[in-house]
Design an enzyme around this catalytic site. Structure first.
Site, PDB file in Angstrom:
ATOM      1  N   HIS A  93      75.074  25.167  39.188  1.00 41.25           N
ATOM      2  CA  HIS A  93      74.532  25.694  40.448  1.00 41.25           C
ATOM      3  C   HIS A  93      74.948  24.769  41.571  1.00 41.25           C
ATOM      4  O   HIS A  93      74.834  23.542  41.451  1.00 41.25           O
ATOM      5  CB  HIS A  93      73.004  25.773  40.392  1.00 41.25           C
ATOM      6  CG  HIS A  93      72.374  26.112  41.706  1.00 41.25           C
ATOM      7  ND1 HIS A  93      72.810  27.150  42.503  1.00 41.25           N
ATOM      8  CD2 HIS A  93      71.334  25.529  42.375  1.00 41.25           C
ATOM      9  CE1 HIS A  93      72.067  27.206  43.597  1.00 41.25           C
ATOM     10  NE2 HIS A  93      71.169  26.234  43.545  1.00 41.25           N
ATOM     11  N   HIS A  95      75.589  24.614  46.206  1.00 37.47           N
ATOM     12  CA  HIS A  95      75.447  25.260  47.505  1.00 37.47           C
ATOM     13  C   HIS A  95      76.770  25.127  48.247  1.00 37.47           C
ATOM     14  O   HIS A  95      76.809  24.792  49.433  1.00 37.47           O
ATOM     15  CB  HIS A  95      74.302  24.626  48.293  1.00 37.47           C
ATOM     16  CG  HIS A  95      72.948  24.964  47.752  1.00 37.47           C
ATOM     17  ND1 HIS A  95      72.145  25.940  48.295  1.00 37.47           N
ATOM     18  CD2 HIS A  95      72.270  24.472  46.680  1.00 37.47           C
ATOM     19  CE1 HIS A  95      71.020  26.029  47.597  1.00 37.47           C
ATOM     20  NE2 HIS A  95      71.076  25.151  46.610  1.00 37.47           N
ATOM     21  N   ASP A 118      91.925  36.875  37.841  1.00 33.59           N
ATOM     22  CA  ASP A 118      92.196  36.004  36.699  1.00 33.59           C
ATOM     23  C   ASP A 118      90.916  35.491  36.045  1.00 33.59           C
ATOM     24  O   ASP A 118      90.941  35.034  34.904  1.00 33.59           O
ATOM     25  CB  ASP A 118      93.038  34.803  37.138  1.00 33.59           C
ATOM     26  CG  ASP A 118      94.521  35.127  37.252  1.00 33.59           C
ATOM     27  OD1 ASP A 118      94.963  36.107  36.618  1.00 33.59           O
ATOM     28  OD2 ASP A 118      95.223  34.398  37.974  1.00 33.59           O
ATOM     29  N   HIS A 167      70.471  32.274  48.839  1.00 34.77           N
ATOM     30  CA  HIS A 167      70.316  31.013  48.110  1.00 34.77           C
ATOM     31  C   HIS A 167      71.685  30.366  47.885  1.00 34.77           C
ATOM     32  O   HIS A 167      72.058  29.460  48.621  1.00 34.77           O
ATOM     33  CB  HIS A 167      69.582  31.271  46.784  1.00 34.77           C
ATOM     34  CG  HIS A 167      69.236  30.040  46.018  1.00 34.77           C
ATOM     35  ND1 HIS A 167      68.359  30.041  44.952  1.00 34.77           N
ATOM     36  CD2 HIS A 167      69.646  28.760  46.139  1.00 34.77           C
ATOM     37  CE1 HIS A 167      68.256  28.826  44.459  1.00 34.77           C
ATOM     38  NE2 HIS A 167      69.034  28.026  45.164  1.00 34.77           N
ATOM     39  N   TYR A 225      98.250  34.651  28.312  1.00 30.65           N
ATOM     40  CA  TYR A 225      98.381  33.579  29.297  1.00 30.65           C
ATOM     41  C   TYR A 225      98.134  32.228  28.617  1.00 30.65           C
ATOM     42  O   TYR A 225      97.212  32.088  27.809  1.00 30.65           O
ATOM     43  CB  TYR A 225      97.367  33.779  30.425  1.00 30.65           C
ATOM     44  CG  TYR A 225      97.386  32.698  31.474  1.00 30.65           C
ATOM     45  CD1 TYR A 225      98.206  32.810  32.589  1.00 30.65           C
ATOM     46  CD2 TYR A 225      96.593  31.553  31.349  1.00 30.65           C
ATOM     47  CE1 TYR A 225      98.238  31.824  33.568  1.00 30.65           C
ATOM     48  CE2 TYR A 225      96.622  30.561  32.313  1.00 30.65           C
ATOM     49  CZ  TYR A 225      97.445  30.701  33.410  1.00 30.65           C
ATOM     50  OH  TYR A 225      97.466  29.716  34.359  1.00 30.65           O
TER      51      TYR A 225
END
Length: 229
Positions: A93, A95, A118, A167, A225
């Site tokens: 997480h 910001h 991708d 958020h 790939y």
């Protein structure tokens, strides 16, 4: 457990290196499914001061097992994702500026080109707003729940991230390193989408056949790939 702590520590320390966090605005975790616990960054500890020993171990039910610090305040969100999706091995997480801007705008990050394709099999969704009751009680757990509500029944590794309304971004992967990688990609495609919209406000989504080709060649059953494992 020492090895997992090291992986989580290194992934957390990579967040400022990739420009994904300011001050302490981010966290990485990873899970040991055999031991049914996670390792996560401590709450509010500056990156330049953190050590491997500062990583916190928490059970899947939220019990503090190891570590001198309190775990990240977002721990309940991480736990909700691990409990719902066995495919997930790491969660990030942040910001980060551009992905957070899309979250604040309440907009999904549109799939406009092959860089996006991708890694994500469509738009990076934005969750619905949390209600005042959801924020007042079990806020972090309800953040996890609204992410799960948004992702639904799809393979979470095909949509390895969302932006939470007003958020910021959450990303995940098979382990902490892959989750970090996906968080970096999310920030970059968020920036690209913003720039693209400025160049051409009438831009269209990537053609579906091109989207499918790029995603499947990296993630499909016949993926070709990279090098064989």
């Amino acid at each position: 457990m020492r090895q997992l702590k090291q992986q989580v520590f290194e992934a957390n320390m990579a967040l400022p290196c990739h420009g994904l966090v300011t001050f302490t605005w981010g966290n990485v975790s990873a899970i040991d499914r055999d031991r049914r616990c996670i390792v996560i960054k401590p709450s509010g500890v500056a990156y330049e001061q953190m050590t491997v020993e500062d990583m916190v171990v928490v059970s899947l039910t939220g019990e503090h097992l190891e570590g001198r610090y309190r775990p990240s305040s977002d721990t309940a969100t991480h736990l909700a994702l691990y409990q719902r999706y066995p495919e997930i091995g790491g969660v990030v997480h942040t910001h980060s500026t551009h992905a957070t801007a899309w979250a604040q705008a309440g907009r999904a990050i549109p799939a406009l080109g092959t860089t996006h394709a991708d890694y994500f099999s469509g738009d990076i969704p934005c969750t619905r707003p949390l209600t005042s009751a959801e924020v007042a009680e079990e806020y972090e757990l309800n953040t996890g729940r609204v992410i799960i509500e948004t992702i639904g029944q799809v393979n979470p590794l095909h949509t390895p991230g969302v932006v939470v309304y007003q958020h910021g971004p959450f990303a995940w992967g098979k382990d902490a390193g892959e989750a970090l990688h996906n968080a970096v990609v999310m920030e970059e495609v968020a920036r690209m989408a913003w720039i693209t919209g400025g160049i051409n406000p009438q831009r269209k989504a990537i053609d579906s056949y091109l989207m499918n080709k790029h995603f499947q060649r990296k993630h499909g059953p016949g993926a070709y790939y990279g090098q064989p494992k």
